[in-house]
Design an enzyme around this catalytic site. Structure first.
Site, PDB file in Angstrom:
ATOM      1  N   HIS A 109      -3.782 -49.662  34.925  1.00 60.69           N
ATOM      2  CA  HIS A 109      -4.662 -48.854  35.824  1.00 60.69           C
ATOM      3  C   HIS A 109      -4.730 -47.542  34.803  1.00 60.69           C
ATOM      4  CE1 HIS A 109      -6.807 -47.339  39.168  1.00 60.69           C
ATOM      5  NE2 HIS A 109      -6.144 -46.118  38.922  1.00 60.69           N
ATOM      6  N   ASP A 141       1.862 -55.346  43.728  1.00 55.30           N
ATOM      7  CA  ASP A 141       2.077 -55.873  45.257  1.00 55.30           C
ATOM      8  C   ASP A 141       0.787 -56.140  45.984  1.00 55.30           C
ATOM      9  OD1 ASP A 141       1.149 -53.441  45.944  1.00 55.30           O
ATOM     10  OD2 ASP A 141       3.156 -52.467  46.369  1.00 55.30           O
ATOM     11  N   GLU A 174      -3.408 -47.361  26.759  1.00 55.95           N
ATOM     12  CA  GLU A 174      -3.437 -48.601  27.520  1.00 55.95           C
ATOM     13  C   GLU A 174      -2.846 -49.787  26.666  1.00 55.95           C
ATOM     14  OE1 GLU A 174      -6.284 -49.760  30.265  1.00 55.95           O
ATOM     15  OE2 GLU A 174      -6.947 -47.943  30.335  1.00 55.95           O
TER      16      GLU A 174
HETATM   17  C1  GRF Z   1      -8.870 -50.495  31.879  1.00 53.31           C
HETATM   18  O1  GRF Z   1      -9.240 -49.377  31.762  1.00 53.31           O
HETATM   19  C2  GRF Z   1      -7.931 -50.992  32.625  1.00 53.31           C
HETATM   20  O2  GRF Z   1      -7.096 -49.782  32.944  1.00 53.31           O
HETATM   21  C3  GRF Z   1      -8.754 -51.096  33.906  1.00 53.31           C
HETATM   22  O3  GRF Z   1      -9.996 -51.771  33.755  1.00 53.31           O
HETATM   23  C4  GRF Z   1     -10.258 -51.473  32.333  1.00 53.31           C
HETATM   24  C5  GRF Z   1     -10.275 -52.757  31.513  1.00 53.31           C
HETATM   25  O4  GRF Z   1     -10.589 -52.670  30.462  1.00 53.31           O
HETATM   26  N1  GRF Z   1      -7.868 -51.836  35.024  1.00 53.31           N
HETATM   27  P1  GRF Z   1     -10.526 -53.997  29.299  1.00 53.31           P
HETATM   28  O5  GRF Z   1     -11.423 -55.043  29.742  1.00 53.31           O
HETATM   29  O6  GRF Z   1      -9.284 -54.564  29.125  1.00 53.31           O
HETATM   30  O7  GRF Z   1     -11.367 -53.731  27.926  1.00 53.31           O
END
Ligand code: GRF
Length: 200
Positions: A109, A141, A174
């Site tokens: 997230h 969850d 991420e």
């Molecule tokens: C990301 O920002 C992730 O944190 C959120 O949705 C986005 C997905 O990006 N849950 P991608 O499809 O992985 O490029």
């Protein structure tokens, strides 16, 4: 032992690719055996196809949540998936889905949870005026972005940030956080104690 991972996504799939690349480089005892999407046109599905990874398009439109989830779970089970990584999967999972893979579903997230769960996390962060944001990888969850936290990485928020510029800065983190979280869960001893993921 190599863990069989299924990825669920709805869009571009950059986190799926980051996981895949990290697995290819070694150090994560896992392999993505299935990429499934609830949108047939998801760019992430196309990328998986190009990489020779099995894909399933499982649109949810016109189906009740339970019926759709049964199809997704069946696809994951056919592929003998042990871990499920949500990577931009824009569907809330029901308690039944979560129970089908207990403590084996991860999500990423784009905020430092518990701040700014749900949609448009980067807009929420800007609106609130925080000076630091980031990303969170957590076990899933039945709540919305509410499961025990595995890894977080932070980024500064600058005065001239837009939702897009902040999202881009967070996305870089991420792509580090998701592989790191999976690696840690697969290579260490851990347990969930209350809300906490305790390692060792
Ligand atoms: C990301 O920002 C992730 O944190 C959120 O949705 C986005 C997905 O990006 N849950 P991608 O499809 O992985 O490029």
């Amino acid at each position: 032992m190599t863990a069989r991972v299924g990825v669920l996504l709805s869009g571009r799939g950059s986190n799926f690719l980051a996981l895949h690349e990290a697995m290819e480089q070694g150090g994560i005892p896992a392999r993505i055996v299935l990429v499934a999407a609830n949108k047939a046109g998801a760019a992430g599905l196309q990328k998986a196809l190009e990489l020779g990874i099995a894909t399933e398009a499982l649109p949810h439109l016109g189906l009740e949540r339970r019926a759709h989830e049964r199809r997704v779970i069946a696809a994951l089970e056919r592929a003998r998936v042990k871990w499920v990584c949500l990577a931009g999967y824009m569907r809330l999972l029901s308690p039944d889905f979560v129970a089908a893979f207990p403590q084996r579903i991860l999500n990423i997230h784009p905020s430092l949870l518990p701040a700014f769960p749900g949609l448009d996390a980067q807009d929420q962060a800007l609106e609130h005026g925080v000076k630091v944001s980031g990303c969170t990888v957590h076990l899933v969850d039945a709540g919305l972005d509410s499961g025990p936290i595995v890894v977080q990485r932070s980024v500064p928020v600058t005065d001239d940030d837009t939702a897009d510029s902040l999202a881009a800065r967070i996305l870089i983190e991420e792509h580090k956080a998701y592989p790191a979280a999976l690696r840690r869960l697969l290579t260490s001893k851990w347990r969930v104690a209350g809300r906490r993921v305790r390692f060792g």
